[in-house]
Design a protein around this motif. Structure first.
Motif, PDB file in Angstrom:
ATOM      1  N   THR A 104       0.893  -1.319  -0.013  1.00  0.00           N
ATOM      2  CA  THR A 104      -0.006  -0.083   0.040  1.00  0.00           C
ATOM      3  C   THR A 104       0.944   1.221   0.020  1.00  0.00           C
ATOM      4  O   THR A 104       2.112   0.932   0.098  1.00  0.00           O
ATOM      5  CB  THR A 104      -0.791   0.060   1.200  1.00  0.00           C
ATOM      6  OG1 THR A 104      -2.093   1.246   1.001  1.00  0.00           O
ATOM      7  CG2 THR A 104      -0.277   0.455   2.509  1.00  0.00           C
ATOM      8  N   ILE A 105       0.221   2.293  -0.228  1.00  0.00           N
ATOM      9  CA  ILE A 105       1.063   3.553  -0.217  1.00  0.00           C
ATOM     10  C   ILE A 105       0.664   4.598   1.052  1.00  0.00           C
ATOM     11  O   ILE A 105      -0.695   4.689   1.548  1.00  0.00           O
ATOM     12  CB  ILE A 105       0.604   4.215  -1.714  1.00  0.00           C
ATOM     13  CG1 ILE A 105       1.338   3.557  -2.708  1.00  0.00           C
ATOM     14  CG2 ILE A 105       1.264   5.539  -1.620  1.00  0.00           C
ATOM     15  CD1 ILE A 105       2.504   3.316  -2.913  1.00  0.00           C
ATOM     16  N   VAL A 106       1.576   5.222   1.624  1.00  0.00           N
ATOM     17  CA  VAL A 106       1.266   6.288   2.285  1.00  0.00           C
ATOM     18  C   VAL A 106       1.992   7.516   2.064  1.00  0.00           C
ATOM     19  O   VAL A 106       3.010   7.399   1.781  1.00  0.00           O
ATOM     20  CB  VAL A 106       2.093   5.767   3.794  1.00  0.00           C
ATOM     21  CG1 VAL A 106       1.871   7.130   4.804  1.00  0.00           C
ATOM     22  CG2 VAL A 106       1.563   4.434   4.371  1.00  0.00           C
ATOM     23  N   GLU A 107       1.133   8.541   2.060  1.00  0.00           N
ATOM     24  CA  GLU A 107       1.390   9.869   1.542  1.00  0.00           C
ATOM     25  C   GLU A 107       2.399  10.503   2.476  1.00  0.00           C
ATOM     26  O   GLU A 107       1.997  10.686   3.854  1.00  0.00           O
ATOM     27  CB  GLU A 107       0.463  10.627   0.904  1.00  0.00           C
ATOM     28  CG  GLU A 107      -0.078  10.481  -0.425  1.00  0.00           C
ATOM     29  CD  GLU A 107      -0.823  11.714  -1.071  1.00  0.00           C
ATOM     30  OE1 GLU A 107      -1.075  12.346  -0.279  1.00  0.00           O
ATOM     31  OE2 GLU A 107      -0.887  11.666  -2.217  1.00  0.00           O
ATOM     32  N   ARG A 108       3.451  11.134   2.277  1.00  0.00           N
ATOM     33  CA  ARG A 108       4.366  11.816   3.132  1.00  0.00           C
ATOM     34  C   ARG A 108       4.697  13.101   2.670  1.00  0.00           C
ATOM     35  O   ARG A 108       4.510  13.295   1.579  1.00  0.00           O
ATOM     36  CB  ARG A 108       5.556  11.129   3.506  1.00  0.00           C
ATOM     37  CG  ARG A 108       5.501   9.827   4.028  1.00  0.00           C
ATOM     38  CD  ARG A 108       4.660   9.883   5.451  1.00  0.00           C
ATOM     39  NE  ARG A 108       5.419  10.606   6.549  1.00  0.00           N
ATOM     40  CZ  ARG A 108       6.521  10.274   6.970  1.00  0.00           C
ATOM     41  NH1 ARG A 108       7.052   9.031   7.042  1.00  0.00           N
ATOM     42  NH2 ARG A 108       7.033  10.819   8.082  1.00  0.00           N
ATOM     43  N   ALA A 139       1.924   4.152  12.456  1.00  0.00           N
ATOM     44  CA  ALA A 139       3.637   4.198  12.563  1.00  0.00           C
ATOM     45  C   ALA A 139       4.351   4.305  11.300  1.00  0.00           C
ATOM     46  O   ALA A 139       5.145   5.172  11.227  1.00  0.00           O
ATOM     47  CB  ALA A 139       4.241   2.790  12.954  1.00  0.00           C
ATOM     48  N   ALA A 140       3.820   3.982  10.090  1.00  0.00           N
ATOM     49  CA  ALA A 140       4.429   4.536   8.899  1.00  0.00           C
ATOM     50  C   ALA A 140       4.264   6.088   8.329  1.00  0.00           C
ATOM     51  O   ALA A 140       5.240   6.636   7.844  1.00  0.00           O
ATOM     52  CB  ALA A 140       3.716   3.677   7.583  1.00  0.00           C
ATOM     53  N   GLN A 141       3.179   6.409   8.949  1.00  0.00           N
ATOM     54  CA  GLN A 141       2.877   7.656   9.001  1.00  0.00           C
ATOM     55  C   GLN A 141       3.841   8.692   9.346  1.00  0.00           C
ATOM     56  O   GLN A 141       4.057   9.949   9.221  1.00  0.00           O
ATOM     57  CB  GLN A 141       1.295   8.190   9.075  1.00  0.00           C
ATOM     58  CG  GLN A 141       0.504   7.603   8.131  1.00  0.00           C
ATOM     59  CD  GLN A 141      -1.227   7.850   8.493  1.00  0.00           C
ATOM     60  OE1 GLN A 141      -1.287   8.154   9.722  1.00  0.00           O
ATOM     61  NE2 GLN A 141      -2.041   7.677   7.692  1.00  0.00           N
ATOM     62  N   GLU A 142       4.396   8.235  10.399  1.00  0.00           N
ATOM     63  CA  GLU A 142       5.355   8.911  11.395  1.00  0.00           C
ATOM     64  C   GLU A 142       6.787   8.492  11.147  1.00  0.00           C
ATOM     65  O   GLU A 142       7.788   9.185  11.703  1.00  0.00           O
ATOM     66  CB  GLU A 142       5.076   8.969  12.960  1.00  0.00           C
ATOM     67  CG  GLU A 142       3.586   9.148  13.384  1.00  0.00           C
ATOM     68  CD  GLU A 142       3.274  10.595  13.091  1.00  0.00           C
ATOM     69  OE1 GLU A 142       4.253  11.501  13.221  1.00  0.00           O
ATOM     70  OE2 GLU A 142       2.379  10.889  12.953  1.00  0.00           O
ATOM     71  N   ALA A 143       6.952   7.589  10.541  1.00  0.00           N
ATOM     72  CA  ALA A 143       8.162   6.893  10.219  1.00  0.00           C
ATOM     73  C   ALA A 143       8.997   7.751   9.238  1.00  0.00           C
ATOM     74  O   ALA A 143       8.654   8.673   8.535  1.00  0.00           O
ATOM     75  CB  ALA A 143       8.435   5.627   9.595  1.00  0.00           C
ATOM     76  N   ILE A 148      12.131   6.141  -1.179  1.00  0.00           N
ATOM     77  CA  ILE A 148      10.768   5.722  -1.638  1.00  0.00           C
ATOM     78  C   ILE A 148      10.052   4.893  -0.745  1.00  0.00           C
ATOM     79  O   ILE A 148       9.015   4.506  -0.812  1.00  0.00           O
ATOM     80  CB  ILE A 148      10.754   5.033  -3.074  1.00  0.00           C
ATOM     81  CG1 ILE A 148      11.413   3.750  -2.905  1.00  0.00           C
ATOM     82  CG2 ILE A 148      11.361   6.090  -4.268  1.00  0.00           C
ATOM     83  CD1 ILE A 148      11.136   3.133  -4.396  1.00  0.00           C
ATOM     84  N   THR A 149      10.825   4.342   0.398  1.00  0.00           N
ATOM     85  CA  THR A 149      10.195   3.588   1.389  1.00  0.00           C
ATOM     86  C   THR A 149      10.125   4.117   2.842  1.00  0.00           C
ATOM     87  O   THR A 149      10.647   5.190   3.130  1.00  0.00           O
ATOM     88  CB  THR A 149      10.955   2.014   1.209  1.00  0.00           C
ATOM     89  OG1 THR A 149      12.142   2.515   2.070  1.00  0.00           O
ATOM     90  CG2 THR A 149      11.127   1.674  -0.034  1.00  0.00           C
ATOM     91  N   LEU A 150       9.373   3.489   3.585  1.00  0.00           N
ATOM     92  CA  LEU A 150       9.504   3.905   4.879  1.00  0.00           C
ATOM     93  C   LEU A 150      10.054   2.897   5.925  1.00  0.00           C
ATOM     94  O   LEU A 150       9.647   2.891   7.145  1.00  0.00           O
ATOM     95  CB  LEU A 150       7.770   3.894   5.380  1.00  0.00           C
ATOM     96  CG  LEU A 150       7.013   5.058   4.721  1.00  0.00           C
ATOM     97  CD1 LEU A 150       5.378   5.011   4.769  1.00  0.00           C
ATOM     98  CD2 LEU A 150       7.521   6.263   5.284  1.00  0.00           C
ATOM     99  N   ALA A 151      10.985   2.363   5.458  1.00  0.00           N
ATOM    100  CA  ALA A 151      11.527   1.211   6.602  1.00  0.00           C
ATOM    101  C   ALA A 151      12.945   1.323   6.160  1.00  0.00           C
ATOM    102  O   ALA A 151      13.664   1.683   4.980  1.00  0.00           O
ATOM    103  CB  ALA A 151      10.754  -0.139   6.210  1.00  0.00           C
TER     104      ALA A 151
END
Length: 284
Positions: A104-108, A139-143, A148-151
């Motif tokens: 999935t995609i999380v907008e940052r 958590a991903a929204q705050e990471a 291009i990734t959140l990890a």
């Protein structure tokens, strides 16, 4: 994003901007989608009761699950009953995985105010409770945004390296992914859930049809308010979630695909996962 402006003059006034790196990856994904023979089911799911339960949590001062988390959870549960819909095709072989890895995609928001999409994969979402999926998304929204990734695990670092490669080398990597179902599942998952939340924010009613390299894609559109017959036959207002379900027709025949979509609708309308979420919210 670095921008270069050319002097205004006559009818040739224009602005030239360098394409952001994440757009290169999106173009790759769109190109890879052409290797799948998707058929699309454009459907509506009644979420009147689901939304009422979420709002009841808010009224009690408790955080409700996000709609994206709810749909990811329900989709994974439905696919567990019809696992053939997320099978990966390589030539004449189909690889059907027991666990559902959902992309999935999380907008940052970048420091300059630019909104960019960042990808994340929820491993074995079929075995995760709604609370765990919701917490992962929050958590991903705050990471910290890393490329291009959140990890910052090995696969995420590999994805960021891929984004920096020139297109010919990226094409080689995608060629390898098309030939290795296990590598494909690890790198991009086998299911994609995309939420077009902008529709609701703009007051637009509609669906969105997207392309991508997954055998199953669920695209979440807006929530519409319509009149439907109630139990007594009288019209009542209902909240309908607009979904587009794309299934690779090279993997699944029309009959099983239609039964899966019907089961997905039933799963979401039944509020799958909400009972346990509510219990954890009250107990937490």
């Amino acid at each position: 994003m670095t921008q270069a402006y050319e002097p205004a003059g006559g009818t040739n006034a224009r602005r030239v901007a360098r394409m952001p790196r994440h757009r290169e990856v999106i173009l790759d994904i769109l190109r890879e989608g052409h290797h799948h023979e998707h058929v699309h089911g454009i459907v509506q799911v009644e979420v009147t009761e689901v939304r009422a339960r979420m709002q009841a949590l808010v009224a009690r001062g408790l955080p409700p699950p996000s709609m994206t988390a709810f749909i990811v959870h329900g989709t994974a549960r439905a696919v567990a009953t019809f696992p053939q819909v997320h099978a990966v095709r390589t030539g004449r072989s189909l690889t059907e995985f027991e666990d559902m890895d959902v992309s999935t995609i999380v907008e940052r928001m970048l420091p300059d105010g630019t909104q960019v999409p960042a990808s994340m994969i929820m491993r074995a979402a079929n075995r995760a409770p709604l609370r765990a999926i919701h917490d992962q998304l929050r958590a991903a929204q705050e990471a910290e945004l890393r490329g291009i990734t959140l990890a910052n695990d090995r696969l995420s670092r590999q994805a960021n390296i891929l984004a920096r490669l020139p297109r010919p080398l990226r094409a080689v990597v995608w060629w390898l992914l098309r030939r290795s179902p296990v590598l494909r599942k690890r790198m991009i998952g086998t299911i994609n859930v995309t939420s077009v939340g902008m529709f609701g924010e703009l007051g637009v009613t509609g669906w969105a049809v997207i392309s991508g390299p997954w055998p199953l894609i669920v695209t979440v559109g807006s929530i519409s308010r319509v009149l439907r017959p109630g139990a007594d036959g009288e019209p009542r207002e209902a909240e309908m979630l607009n979904l587009v379900v794309a299934i690779d027709h090279a993997v699944v025949d029309g009959g099983p695909a239609a039964r899966f979509i019907a089961h997905l609708i039933d799963t979401l309308e039944a509020g799958a996962g909400l009972d346990a979420f509510e219990a954890s919210a009250v107990g937490g």
